[in-house]
Motif scaffolding. Structure first.
Motif, PDB file in Angstrom:
ATOM      1  N   PRO A  71       0.833  -1.211   0.000  1.00  8.54           N
ATOM      2  CA  PRO A  71       0.000   0.000   0.000  1.00  8.54           C
ATOM      3  C   PRO A  71       0.869   1.264   0.000  1.00  8.54           C
ATOM      4  CG  PRO A  71      -0.605  -1.499   1.800  1.00  8.54           C
ATOM      5  CD  PRO A  71       0.658  -2.020   1.197  1.00  8.54           C
ATOM      6  N   ALA A  72       0.548   2.190  -0.893  1.00 12.40           N
ATOM      7  CA  ALA A  72       1.337   3.423  -1.048  1.00 12.40           C
ATOM      8  C   ALA A  72       1.520   4.182   0.272  1.00 12.40           C
ATOM      9  CB  ALA A  72       0.708   4.315  -2.116  1.00 12.40           C
ATOM     10  N   PRO A  73       0.475   4.328   1.115  1.00 12.49           N
ATOM     11  CA  PRO A  73       0.693   5.050   2.376  1.00 12.49           C
ATOM     12  C   PRO A  73       1.712   4.357   3.286  1.00 12.49           C
ATOM     13  CG  PRO A  73      -1.660   4.853   1.915  1.00 12.49           C
ATOM     14  CD  PRO A  73      -0.940   3.984   0.925  1.00 12.49           C
ATOM     15  N   GLU A  74       1.737   3.017   3.264  1.00 18.71           N
ATOM     16  CA  GLU A  74       2.718   2.288   4.072  1.00 18.71           C
ATOM     17  C   GLU A  74       4.139   2.507   3.543  1.00 18.71           C
ATOM     18  OE1 GLU A  74       2.264   0.609   6.947  1.00 18.71           O
ATOM     19  OE2 GLU A  74       0.209   1.362   6.845  1.00 18.71           O
ATOM     20  N   ALA A  77       5.172   5.170   1.989  1.00 17.92           N
ATOM     21  CA  ALA A  77       5.542   6.536   2.378  1.00 17.92           C
ATOM     22  C   ALA A  77       5.942   6.588   3.846  1.00 17.92           C
ATOM     23  CB  ALA A  77       4.379   7.492   2.103  1.00 17.92           C
ATOM     24  N   ARG A  78       5.212   5.888   4.713  1.00 15.84           N
ATOM     25  CA  ARG A  78       5.563   5.874   6.146  1.00 15.84           C
ATOM     26  C   ARG A  78       6.901   5.184   6.372  1.00 15.84           C
ATOM     27  NH1 ARG A  78       0.015   5.957   6.876  1.00 15.84           N
ATOM     28  NH2 ARG A  78      -0.376   3.715   6.846  1.00 15.84           N
ATOM     29  N   ALA A  79       7.119   4.076   5.662  1.00 17.42           N
ATOM     30  CA  ALA A  79       8.400   3.368   5.808  1.00 17.42           C
ATOM     31  C   ALA A  79       9.555   4.256   5.370  1.00 17.42           C
ATOM     32  CB  ALA A  79       8.379   2.072   4.997  1.00 17.42           C
ATOM     33  N   ARG A  80       9.364   4.952   4.268  1.00 16.26           N
ATOM     34  CA  ARG A  80      10.412   5.847   3.778  1.00 16.26           C
ATOM     35  C   ARG A  80      10.684   6.974   4.767  1.00 16.26           C
ATOM     36  NH1 ARG A  80      11.288  10.367   0.393  1.00 16.26           N
ATOM     37  NH2 ARG A  80      13.378  10.170  -0.472  1.00 16.26           N
ATOM     38  N   ALA A  81       9.626   7.537   5.327  1.00 16.19           N
ATOM     39  CA  ALA A  81       9.799   8.613   6.311  1.00 16.19           C
ATOM     40  C   ALA A  81      10.575   8.109   7.525  1.00 16.19           C
ATOM     41  CB  ALA A  81       8.440   9.176   6.727  1.00 16.19           C
ATOM     42  N   LEU A  82      10.248   6.909   7.982  1.00 15.10           N
ATOM     43  CA  LEU A  82      10.968   6.343   9.127  1.00 15.10           C
ATOM     44  C   LEU A  82      12.434   6.101   8.778  1.00 15.10           C
ATOM     45  CD1 LEU A  82      10.992   5.262  12.003  1.00 15.10           C
ATOM     46  CD2 LEU A  82      10.345   3.027  11.063  1.00 15.10           C
ATOM     47  N   LEU A  83      12.701   5.562   7.592  1.00 15.92           N
ATOM     48  CA  LEU A  83      14.087   5.331   7.190  1.00 15.92           C
ATOM     49  C   LEU A  83      14.863   6.640   7.074  1.00 15.92           C
ATOM     50  CD1 LEU A  83      13.757   2.417   4.639  1.00 15.92           C
ATOM     51  CD2 LEU A  83      14.803   2.347   6.906  1.00 15.92           C
ATOM     52  N   ARG A  84      14.242   7.700   6.544  1.00 12.29           N
ATOM     53  CA  ARG A  84      14.913   9.005   6.445  1.00 12.29           C
ATOM     54  C   ARG A  84      15.233   9.538   7.842  1.00 12.29           C
ATOM     55  NH1 ARG A  84      17.512   8.952   2.424  1.00 12.29           N
ATOM     56  NH2 ARG A  84      18.115  11.033   3.026  1.00 12.29           N
ATOM     57  N   LEU A  85      14.304   9.352   8.779  1.00 10.55           N
ATOM     58  CA  LEU A  85      14.540   9.771  10.161  1.00 10.55           C
ATOM     59  C   LEU A  85      15.687   8.975  10.771  1.00 10.55           C
ATOM     60  CD1 LEU A  85      13.671  11.509  12.572  1.00 10.55           C
ATOM     61  CD2 LEU A  85      11.964   9.755  13.108  1.00 10.55           C
ATOM     62  N   LEU A  86      15.696   7.668  10.533  1.00 10.55           N
ATOM     63  CA  LEU A  86      16.788   6.827  11.027  1.00 10.55           C
ATOM     64  C   LEU A  86      18.121   7.282  10.443  1.00 10.55           C
ATOM     65  CD1 LEU A  86      17.980   4.368  12.485  1.00 10.55           C
ATOM     66  CD2 LEU A  86      17.277   2.976  10.512  1.00 10.55           C
ATOM     67  N   LEU A  87      18.155   7.563   9.153  1.00 11.45           N
ATOM     68  CA  LEU A  87      19.398   8.030   8.526  1.00 11.45           C
ATOM     69  C   LEU A  87      19.864   9.355   9.117  1.00 11.45           C
ATOM     70  CD1 LEU A  87      18.684   7.057   4.834  1.00 11.45           C
ATOM     71  CD2 LEU A  87      20.435   6.075   6.329  1.00 11.45           C
TER      72      LEU A  87
END
Length: 150
Positions: A120-123, A125-135
């Motif tokens: 699902p596209a919203p998931e 986007a959320r995964a990407r946001a979390l990975l960017r925060l982790l980075l």
């Protein structure tokens, strides 16, 4: 929480490995390696010196030098004079290199669409946001400047 963090790190490594394998298969179908594909991509917008490309890719200058020489030998790239540093020419894509990059990028788009169709596209986007925060946190932890400052 510690168990979840350890599991997340393990999942990220597993996903990275799976994406690397997909990237190798995709590149191989177009007569490239993933490493050559990455170097073609990094110098596609603007010609870079080998040290500049190595910094962008986060790998050693020696490794990029070998790849750059391979790309030049097969006609995908050429060394161009660098007015800022005569001893460090810039690597630039040839027409042949731009064509190869376009083909492998198009093939990758099809592969990625097939893989991500089930997600699902919203998931995503959320995964990407979390990975960017982790980075960002990892960069802050080791003192690396944020991407906007590099």
């Amino acid at each position: 929480m510690a168990d979840e963090m350890a599991l997340l790190v393990a999942d990220v490594y597993e996903a990275a490995g799976a994406l690397r394998r997909l990237g190798e298969r995709t590149a191989r179908a177009e007569g490239l390696t993933q490493a050559r594909w990455q170097l073609l991509s990094v110098v596609s917008e603007t010609a870079l010196t080998v040290p500049q490309a190595a910094r962008r890719l986060g790998v050693s200058r020696q490794n990029v030098q070998r790849l750059a020489n391979d790309l030049v030998a097969c006609g995908h790239a050429a060394y161009m004079p660098n007015p800022d540093h005569r001893g460090s020419p810039r690597l630039e894509l040839t027409v042949h290199g731009r064509d190869a990059l376009a083909r492998v990028t198009a093939r990758a788009s099809v592969e990625h669409a097939a893989v991500f169709a089930a997600l699902p596209a919203p998931e995503v986007a959320r995964a990407r946001a979390l990975l960017r925060l982790l980075l960002s946190e990892l960069d802050r932890h080791d003192g690396t400047p944020p991407p906007s400052a590099r």
